[in-house]
Motif scaffolding. Structure first.
Motif, PDB file in Angstrom:
ATOM      1  N   PHE A 602      68.729  30.241  30.839  1.00 40.39           N
ATOM      2  CA  PHE A 602      68.794  30.026  32.283  1.00 40.39           C
ATOM      3  C   PHE A 602      69.161  28.575  32.543  1.00 40.39           C
ATOM      4  N   GLN A 603      70.081  28.359  33.456  1.00 45.90           N
ATOM      5  CA  GLN A 603      70.476  27.017  33.837  1.00 45.90           C
ATOM      6  C   GLN A 603      70.137  26.795  35.299  1.00 45.90           C
ATOM      7  N   GLN A 604      69.674  25.609  35.590  1.00 49.54           N
ATOM      8  CA  GLN A 604      69.297  25.265  36.961  1.00 49.54           C
ATOM      9  C   GLN A 604      70.292  24.255  37.512  1.00 49.54           C
ATOM     10  N   ILE A 605      70.927  24.606  38.628  1.00 43.66           N
ATOM     11  CA  ILE A 605      71.871  23.707  39.269  1.00 43.66           C
ATOM     12  C   ILE A 605      71.154  22.997  40.399  1.00 43.66           C
ATOM     13  N   ARG A 606      71.160  21.684  40.389  1.00 43.47           N
ATOM     14  CA  ARG A 606      70.426  20.918  41.377  1.00 43.47           C
ATOM     15  C   ARG A 606      71.347  20.281  42.394  1.00 43.47           C
ATOM     16  N   GLN A 607      70.771  20.038  43.546  1.00 43.12           N
ATOM     17  CA  GLN A 607      71.494  19.368  44.625  1.00 43.12           C
ATOM     18  C   GLN A 607      70.689  18.133  45.007  1.00 43.12           C
ATOM     19  N   HIS A 608      71.042  17.005  44.440  1.00 42.57           N
ATOM     20  CA  HIS A 608      70.283  15.781  44.669  1.00 42.57           C
ATOM     21  C   HIS A 608      70.759  15.103  45.944  1.00 42.57           C
ATOM     22  N   SER A 609      69.822  14.831  46.854  1.00 46.62           N
ATOM     23  CA  SER A 609      70.194  14.223  48.131  1.00 46.62           C
ATOM     24  C   SER A 609      70.667  12.794  47.976  1.00 46.62           C
ATOM     25  N   SER A 610      70.239  12.121  46.897  1.00 47.90           N
ATOM     26  CA  SER A 610      70.589  10.710  46.747  1.00 47.90           C
ATOM     27  C   SER A 610      72.059  10.481  46.459  1.00 47.90           C
ATOM     28  N   HIS A 611      72.735  11.482  45.892  1.00 48.66           N
ATOM     29  CA  HIS A 611      74.158  11.288  45.608  1.00 48.66           C
ATOM     30  C   HIS A 611      74.966  12.508  46.013  1.00 48.66           C
ATOM     31  N   SER A 612      74.528  13.204  47.042  1.00 53.83           N
ATOM     32  CA  SER A 612      75.255  14.378  47.506  1.00 53.83           C
ATOM     33  C   SER A 612      76.417  13.960  48.391  1.00 53.83           C
ATOM     34  N   THR A 613      77.523  14.711  48.282  1.00 52.12           N
ATOM     35  CA  THR A 613      78.693  14.444  49.120  1.00 52.12           C
ATOM     36  C   THR A 613      78.825  15.437  50.253  1.00 52.12           C
ATOM     37  N   GLY A 614      77.963  16.465  50.281  1.00 51.74           N
ATOM     38  CA  GLY A 614      78.033  17.480  51.314  1.00 51.74           C
ATOM     39  C   GLY A 614      76.776  17.511  52.142  1.00 51.74           C
ATOM     40  N   PRO A 615      76.721  18.395  53.137  1.00 51.23           N
ATOM     41  CA  PRO A 615      75.529  18.493  53.991  1.00 51.23           C
ATOM     42  C   PRO A 615      74.336  19.027  53.211  1.00 51.23           C
ATOM     43  N   LEU A 616      73.151  18.573  53.596  1.00 53.27           N
ATOM     44  CA  LEU A 616      71.904  18.996  52.978  1.00 53.27           C
ATOM     45  C   LEU A 616      71.060  19.741  53.998  1.00 53.27           C
ATOM     46  N   ALA A 617      70.162  20.595  53.512  1.00 54.91           N
ATOM     47  CA  ALA A 617      69.311  21.373  54.410  1.00 54.91           C
ATOM     48  C   ALA A 617      68.456  20.472  55.281  1.00 54.91           C
ATOM     49  N   SER A 618      67.974  19.363  54.715  1.00 56.60           N
ATOM     50  CA  SER A 618      67.092  18.471  55.469  1.00 56.60           C
ATOM     51  C   SER A 618      67.816  17.747  56.585  1.00 56.60           C
ATOM     52  N   ASP A 619      69.154  17.719  56.523  1.00 53.54           N
ATOM     53  CA  ASP A 619      69.911  17.044  57.583  1.00 53.54           C
ATOM     54  C   ASP A 619      69.688  17.700  58.934  1.00 53.54           C
ATOM     55  N   ALA A 620      69.252  18.947  58.943  1.00 49.88           N
ATOM     56  CA  ALA A 620      68.994  19.639  60.213  1.00 49.88           C
ATOM     57  C   ALA A 620      67.924  18.933  61.021  1.00 49.88           C
ATOM     58  N   TYR A 621      67.067  18.141  60.347  1.00 48.55           N
ATOM     59  CA  TYR A 621      66.004  17.424  61.052  1.00 48.55           C
ATOM     60  C   TYR A 621      66.265  15.924  61.153  1.00 48.55           C
ATOM     61  N   THR A 622      67.209  15.391  60.375  1.00 54.04           N
ATOM     62  CA  THR A 622      67.373  13.943  60.327  1.00 54.04           C
ATOM     63  C   THR A 622      68.751  13.465  60.767  1.00 54.04           C
ATOM     64  N   SER A 623      69.751  14.342  60.707  1.00 53.43           N
ATOM     65  CA  SER A 623      71.106  13.916  61.040  1.00 53.43           C
ATOM     66  C   SER A 623      71.328  13.952  62.554  1.00 53.43           C
ATOM     67  N   PRO A 624      71.910  12.884  63.136  1.00 55.61           N
ATOM     68  CA  PRO A 624      72.177  12.874  64.581  1.00 55.61           C
ATOM     69  C   PRO A 624      73.144  13.976  65.004  1.00 55.61           C
ATOM     70  N   SER A 625      73.999  14.414  64.062  1.00 54.35           N
ATOM     71  CA  SER A 625      74.973  15.435  64.405  1.00 54.35           C
ATOM     72  C   SER A 625      74.418  16.841  64.363  1.00 54.35           C
ATOM     73  N   ALA A 626      73.153  16.975  63.904  1.00 55.81           N
ATOM     74  CA  ALA A 626      72.564  18.305  63.812  1.00 55.81           C
ATOM     75  C   ALA A 626      72.313  18.874  65.204  1.00 55.81           C
ATOM     76  N   THR A 627      72.379  20.195  65.294  1.00 53.71           N
ATOM     77  CA  THR A 627      72.145  20.873  66.572  1.00 53.71           C
ATOM     78  C   THR A 627      70.663  20.856  66.875  1.00 53.71           C
ATOM     79  N   SER A 628      70.297  20.141  67.951  1.00 50.54           N
ATOM     80  CA  SER A 628      68.874  19.944  68.241  1.00 50.54           C
ATOM     81  C   SER A 628      68.210  21.161  68.858  1.00 50.54           C
ATOM     82  N   ASP A 629      69.029  22.062  69.418  1.00 49.53           N
ATOM     83  CA  ASP A 629      68.413  23.220  70.063  1.00 49.53           C
ATOM     84  C   ASP A 629      68.487  24.476  69.204  1.00 49.53           C
TER      85      ASP A 629
END
Length: 826
Positions: A602-629
Motif C-alpha cells: 500500500f502506498q500513501q500519497i500525501r498533500q502537504h500544505s507547506s509546498h502545495s501548488t493547488g487548492p487545499l481543503a482548509s482554504d475554505a476557511y482561511t482563503s479570502p477567495s473562498a465562498t463565505s456563504d
C-alpha cells in the motif's frame, strides 16, 4: 542460528579473514531458542496452517516431562496457529490452564482468575494459557523450518558457534553513498563468514549481538534464585484428586511458589528462594531423590499449606543442617525432616493452628509424591533491560544538554544508566532475553520475547512492502516504539510486585522466633517502626487483592493485558501504519531481500500544505477567495441525519483536534523561544517553520468549533502550559531531543487523525450526507499529512539519535494518548 534470504558468495564486501567460505544473507538470527526460531518461522510463514497430524499420537509416550516449560498465552498460541507451526507440536503434551489461584502467604487474601469470566467478557478466549515444554516448541519450529514454506529460504546453522562479529569493510561505493552502517559479518566455528543486511540478537541475557551493537543495559539482581522441578503427584490411589487445569501461586516473604499443571498426574514447580535456601534444597533433593518418602516433596506441600512462621523455621533448620560437615562417602540422614513436617491431622492434634487446607477443595494443588530425579535445578533471578533495541548510533556528550537527559532520567529511575552514551552499530536489533530479563513470578519472560518476535516480523514486512532497506533505522524504528514501553511497563510492574511481597518487613507474630532476633538486632525503636510498616503494607496489599477479586472487569483486564485474549484478524498479516517518507539511500535493486513475500503493498500519497501548488481543503476557511456563504462552511449537519453516537463522536473529534492544535502550537513556540534564547538560529527557524503550519491548523479548528457549536476542552490552559513547557525543556536538552519530542507527538497525532478518518468514513457512506462532513474529512486528511511531514523532518534531523530516545519517545507518546483521552471527555 538462522540465516534468511539469498545465499550468495561474497566478493569484496567481507573483511579479509582466514575464513574460507563467505555467504551473503538478508537476515541472520543468532540464537536457537524459541525466540530465535520463532522469528525465523514468522518471517518465512505463508500465513496458512498446514493440515496434518502430529507425529506422536499416543497420549502416553513414556517420556519424562522436562523442567523448562512455558505458560504460553492464548495470544501467542494463536500466533503459532496462524503461521502454521501449531500442527508440528506434540499436542497431547499441551495442558490448558483455565483458572489461576493466587494468594498472600501471610494474610491468605485471595485472587481467583477464571477463563470462563474472560470468555463472557471478551467473547474471544476459552483458556488463560497453555502449558508447553520448551523442547516441544523448539522441535515444532525446527520441523516447520525444515519442511514448511521456508525450507528453501531459511537455513539453520545448528552445529556452528559464533566466534566473533565484525563490521564489514567499506568499499569505495559504500563511502560514496549515503549508507553509513556497514553490514555485520558473523564468523562461525565452521569457517563460514556470513555478511548480513540485518543481524538479530536472540542470543540470551549475555548477548554477543548486543555487545557488538554497543548497546548497554541496566538492572539489578534480586538476591534470589528460581528453583524448578517436575512434580509427580500422588493421585487417586493415595486419596488425592488428579491434577486439574488450575495454576496455583502463593506469595511468601522469601518469594513466590507456583504449581503449574502439565498432565493429570504431573506438575511443574517454580519456587523463588533466597540463594542459601535454594542451594540447601537442591542438595536435599540430590541426596534423597528416589527414596521412599522424598523430603523435598513434603516440603513443597508444606510451602503451599503451612503458615510462614513454620516454613521459615524449616528453612533455617535445613540450611543449618547442610552446613554441617560429613565424613567422606557418608551421606546425611534426612529422616528427621519428615518428622518436622506435620500432616493435616497432626497439625490439628498438636493444636498448631487452624486446620490446613486440603487439595480436594481446590484451595491448594494436589500433594506431591516425588520429583523427577534430573529435573531439579536453580538459576539466579535478575532484572535487565537494554538501553535500546536497535543498534543505531547514540553518540552524545554527557557534558552537553542533549547528553544530560539520560543522566537526569536515570537519577530518578526512569531511564537506564548510560543510555545514549557511546556509539552503537547499526543493522542490529534485539529480541527476547537479549533485550530484557524479567522475574518469573508472572510467567511473562518468554511470552514477552514472542511478542517481540511478532512485532519485529510485522515491522519488517511493512518495511519490505515499502521497499525499504531492512537494516536501516527507519525500517526498524516501529519495532522499538511498539515494544520498548510495553516491555518496560511489564518489567516494572513485576519488579514492584516482587518487592511488595519480598521486600516488606514480616510482622513479628509471623516470624519463626516471634521477632526475637529482630529486636536484638534492630533495637526497640527500629523494630517498632518496621512492625508498623509491615502490618500496614500487609493490610493494604491484602485489602487490594480482596477488592480486585470482587471486580471481575479488573481481573479480565489483567488477563487481557497478559495476553489471555485471542486476537482475531481476517488477514494473516495486519498492516502496520508506517508514516516515514524518508527516501531510501544506498539500496540497490539487485540486493533487495527476496525472502519475505508480501501479499499487497500500500502506498500513501500525501498533500502537504507547506509546498502545495493547488487548492487545499482548509482554504475554505482561511482563503479570502473562498465562498463565505457555502453550506459546507456555515451550517451544521442536522441531528436527524446522524445517530446520537455519531453526534458525540463528531463533537469529541473536534474538541480533541482543537486541543491538540493548541498543544502543538505551544510546543513549537516553546522550542522556537528556547532555541532563540540559546542563539541557535538554525533550529529556531526550523521550529518556526513547523509552527506556521500549526497556526493555520488552529485557525481552521477554531472555525470548525464555531460552525458545529462544539465547546472547547475545559482544560485548554493545561494543554497550553504543558505544551510550552515540553517544547522548552526538550529544546534545552538539545536539538535531537527536541526532534525526538516532535517525532513522538506527531506519530500519535498522525495515528489519531487516521482513526478519525475511519470514523468519518462510516458516516460518509450514508445517503444525503451534509456537505460539511466530506470537507471535514478532507481537512483532517490534509492536517494528518502535514503532521507526518513534521515527523519526517524530525527523523531527518536525527531524532532517533537523541539520548534515551526509546524511553523519551515512549513517555511523550503515552502522555499524548492520555491527553487525547482526557480532552475528549473534559
Amino acid at each position: 542460528m538462522a540465516v534468511i534470504g539469498p545465499h550468495r558468495a561474497l566478493a569484496t564486501a567481507a573483511p579479509t579473514s582466514p575464513y574460507s567460505h563467505n555467504i551473503d544473507s538478508d537476515i541472520v538470527v543468532v540464537g536457537g531458542g524459541v525466540v530465535g526460531l520463532g522469528l525465523a518461522c514468522d518471517l518465512v510463514a505463508s500465513g496458512a496452517s498446514q493440515a496434518f497430524s502430529s507425529a506422536t499420537t499416543s497420549s502416553a509416550d513414556g517420556l519424562d516431562w522436562e523442567n523448562r516449560v512455558i505458560s504460553l498465552t492464548s495470544e501467542n498460541l494463536n500466533w503459532l496457529k496462524r503461521i502454521g507451526v501449531y500442527p508440528y507440536l506434540v499436542e497431547h503434551r499441551l495442558r490448558p490452564v483455565n483458572s489461576m489461584r493466587v494468594w498472600d502467604g501471610l494474610s491468605g487474601a485471595l485472587l481467583d482468575f477464571d477463563s470462563s469470566d474472560l470468555s463472557d467478557a471478551a467473547g474471544s478466549s476459552s483458556q488463560i494459557s497453555v502449558m508447553v515444554e520448551i523442547s516441544n516448541l523448539q522441535q515444532a519450529m525446527l520441523q516447520y523450518l525444515e519442511h514448511g514454506p521456508g525450507k528453501d529460504i531459511c537455513s539453520i546453522q545448528d552445529s556452528a558457534k559464533v566466534e566473533s562479529i565484525l563490521a564489514a569493510s567499506k568499499t569505495e561505493a559504500d563511502s560514496a553513498s549515503a549508507e553509513q552502517d556497514p553490514w555485520p559479518v558473523v564468523q562461525l566455528s565452521t569457517g563460514d563468514a556470513i555478511q548480513t543486511r540485518l543481524l538479530v540478537g536472540a542470543d540470551g541475557p549475555n548477548s554477543p549481538v548486543r555487545k557488538y551493537a554497543g548497546i548497554g543495559d541496566y538492572g539489578w539482581p534480586y538476591d534470589r534464585r528460581g528453583l524448578v522441578g517436575t512434580l509427580r503427584c500422588r493421585g487417586i490411589e493415595d486419596g488425592e484428586p488428579p491434577v486439574s487445569f488450575t495454576a496455583y501461586q502463593r506469595f511468601l516473604p522469601s518469594g513466590t511458589i507456583a504449581f503449574l499443571p502439565l498432565s493429570d498426574s504431573t506438575g511443574s514447580l517454580v519456587w523463588t528462594l533466597e540463594p542459601e535456601v535454594a542451594a540447601a534444597l537442591t542438595l536435599l533433593h540430590r541426596e534423597t531423590a528416589g527414596s521412599a518418602d522424598e523430603p523435598l516433596a513434603k516440603l513443597i506441600d508444606a510451602a503451599f499449606r503451612l503458615p510462614w512462621s513454620y516454613i521459615e523455621r524449616l528453612f533455617e533448620r535445613v540450611v543449618q543442617y547442610t552446613k554441617h560437615p560429613t565424613p567422606d562417602n557418608v551421606q546425611r540422614n534426612w529422616s528427621w525432616l519428615d518428622a518436622e513436617i506435620p500432616t493435616a491431622a497432626e497439625w490439628v492434634e498438636r493444636g498448631l493452628g487452624e486446620p490446613l487446607p486440603e487439595s480436594g477443595t481446590g484451595e491448594v494443588p494436589p500433594k506431591v509424591l516425588s520429583l523427577n530425579a534430573k529435573s531439579v535445578a536453580s538459576f539466579p533471578l535478575n532484572l535487565k533491560h537494554a538501553d535500546a533495541y536497535i543498534g543505531a548510533s547514540l553518540n552524545s556528550s554527557s557534558l552537553l544538554p542533549s547528553g544530560l537527559l539520560a543522566g537526569a532520567m536515570a537519577a530518578v529511575g526512569l531511564a537506564p544508566e548510560g543510555a545514549g552514551q557511546g556509539a552503537g552499530r547499526g543493522r542490529t536489533v534485539l529480541v527476547g532475553d537479549a533485550a530484557h530479563t524479567i522475574h518469573p513470578l508472572a510467567g511473562q519472560g518468554l511470552n514477552l520475547g514472542i511478542a517481540d518476535v511478532r512485532s519485529l516480523s510485522r515491522t519488517l514486512r511493512s518495511a519490505l512492502g515499502a521497499g525499504a532497506d531492512l537494516g536501516s533505522y527507519n525500517a526498524l524504528k516501529g519495532y522499538a516504539r511498539d515494544r520498548y514501553w510495553e516491555n518496560q511497563k511489564m518489567l516494572s510492574a513485576v519488579d514492584h510486585l516482587h518487592w511488595l511481597y519480598a521486600g516488606t518487613p514480616v510482622p513479628l507474630s509471623q516470624q519463626a522466633d516471634g521477632g526475637k532476633q529482630q529486636r536484638e538486632r534492630d533495637g526497640l525503636v527500629k523494630t517498632a517502626a518496621k512492625e508498623v510498616v509491615g502490618r500496614g503494607v500487609v493490610w493494604a496489599r491484602s485489602t487490594g487483592l480482596e477488592v480486585i477479586n470482587e471486580l471481575g472487569f479488573v481481573k479480565n483486564a489483567f488477563m487481557r493485558q497478559a495476553g489471555s485474549t485471542t486476537t482475531r484478524s481476517s488477514a494473516p498479516w495486519p498492516t502496520s501504519r508506517s508514516f516515514s517518507t524518508t527516501p531510501r539511500r544506498g539500496l540497490h535493486t539487485a540486493s533487495r531481500p527476496r525472502a519475505l513475500p508480501v501479499s499487497a503493498v500500500f502506498q500513501q500519497i500525501r498533500q502537504h500544505s507547506s509546498h502545495s501548488t493547488g487548492p487545499l481543503a482548509s482554504d475554505a476557511y482561511t482563503s479570502p477567495s473562498a465562498t463565505s456563504d457555502s453550506a459546507a462552511t456555515t451550517s451544521t449537519p442536522s441531528l436527524a441525519s446522524l445517530t446520537p453516537s455519531q453526534v458525540r463522536a463528531l463533537r469529541d473529534m473536534l474538541r480533541v483536534d482543537h486541543s491538540g492544535e493548541i498543544a502543538a502550537n505551544t510546543i513549537y513556540q516553546g522550542q522556537a523561544d528556547m532555541f532563540g534564547a540559546l542563539g541557535d538560529v538554525k533550529n529556531r527557524d526550523l521550529s518556526k517553520e513547523m509552527w506556521q503550519t500549526e497556526k493555520k491548523h488552529l485557525e481552521v479548528m477554531r472555525a470548525l468549533l464555531r460552525q458545529h457549536n462544539v465547546r472547547p476542552s475545559a482544560l485548554l490552559p493545561v494543554w497550553s502550559v504543558a505544551g510550552r513547557v515540553l517544547g522548552g525543556v526538550t529544546a534545552l536538552l538539545g536539538p535531537r531531543s527536541a526532534m525526538a519530542c516532535t517525532e513522538a507527538v506527531e506519530s500519535v497525532i498522525g495515528e489519531h487523525y487516521d482513526d478519525q478518518l475511519k470514523e468519518l468514513k462510516t458516516i460518509l457512506e450514508k445517503e444525503d450526507v451534509h456537505p460539511s462532513l466530506p470537507l471535514l474529512s478532507d481537512i483532517i486528511r490534509e492536517f494528518r499529512d502535514d503532521e507526518l511531514e513534521h515527523l519526517d523532518t524530525a527523523v531527518e534531523h536525527e531524532s532517533q539519535q537523541a539520548a534515551g530516545h526509546a524511553l523519551l519517545s515512549a513517555v511523550i507518546a503515552a502522555g499524548c494518548r492520555g491527553a487525547i483521552w482526557v480532552a475528549s471527555r473534559v
